[in-house]
Design a protein around this motif. Structure first.
Motif: not given
Length: 137
Positions: A90, A104, A106-108, A110
């Motif tokens: 990301i 970031f 967590d976003a990765k 997800n």
């Protein structure tokens, strides 16, 4: 910075072409290149990486080419992208803010879950596309 580069997009396009082809008949590079509109020399590099990762097999000879190493239902899109992209990102760097770093991370995670579908699942998008064409005419 793009999430998925041309390597990932072209590689996924090539894998999709192979998944649509008869599973016991190799598909030649020039045919994959033409169908997916990928430059042939670039495609050779991508297929080489996918072969080393065990996602495709190469068949030698006059009627040789490439086939999927497994059934499309067993090949994960995230795995294809990870092989070609090395890592899905990301952002390229860590921040000085630990809260943002956790966000970031967590976003990765997800994002990786989002790509945790099989290559065969792309057929559902073909159906959606066909419906779209039907309604837009």
């Amino acid at each position: 910075m793009p999430l998925i580069s041309s390597k990932g997009v072209y590689g996924l396009m090539a894998m999709h072409e192979l998944s649509k082809h008869k599973k016991d008949t190799p598909m030649q590079i020039k045919e994959i290149s033409k169908n997916a509109q990928i430059p042939q020399n670039y495609l050779e590099q991508l297929l080489s990486k996918l072969r080393r990762a065990g996602l495709v097999k190469s068949v030698r000879g006059a009627k040789g080419g490439y086939i999927l190493a497994q059934e499309p239902e067993k090949i994960n899109i995230g795995e294809i992208l990870s092989v070609l992209e090395d890592d899905l990102k990301i952002i390229d760097q860590r921040t000085q803010n630990p809260i943002l770093n956790l966000f970031f991370d967590d976003a990765k995670a997800n994002m990786k879950n989002y790509f945790n579908i099989s290559l065969a699942k792309l057929d559902e998008y073909q159906e959606k596309y066909n419906e779209f064409l039907h309604y837009s005419i």
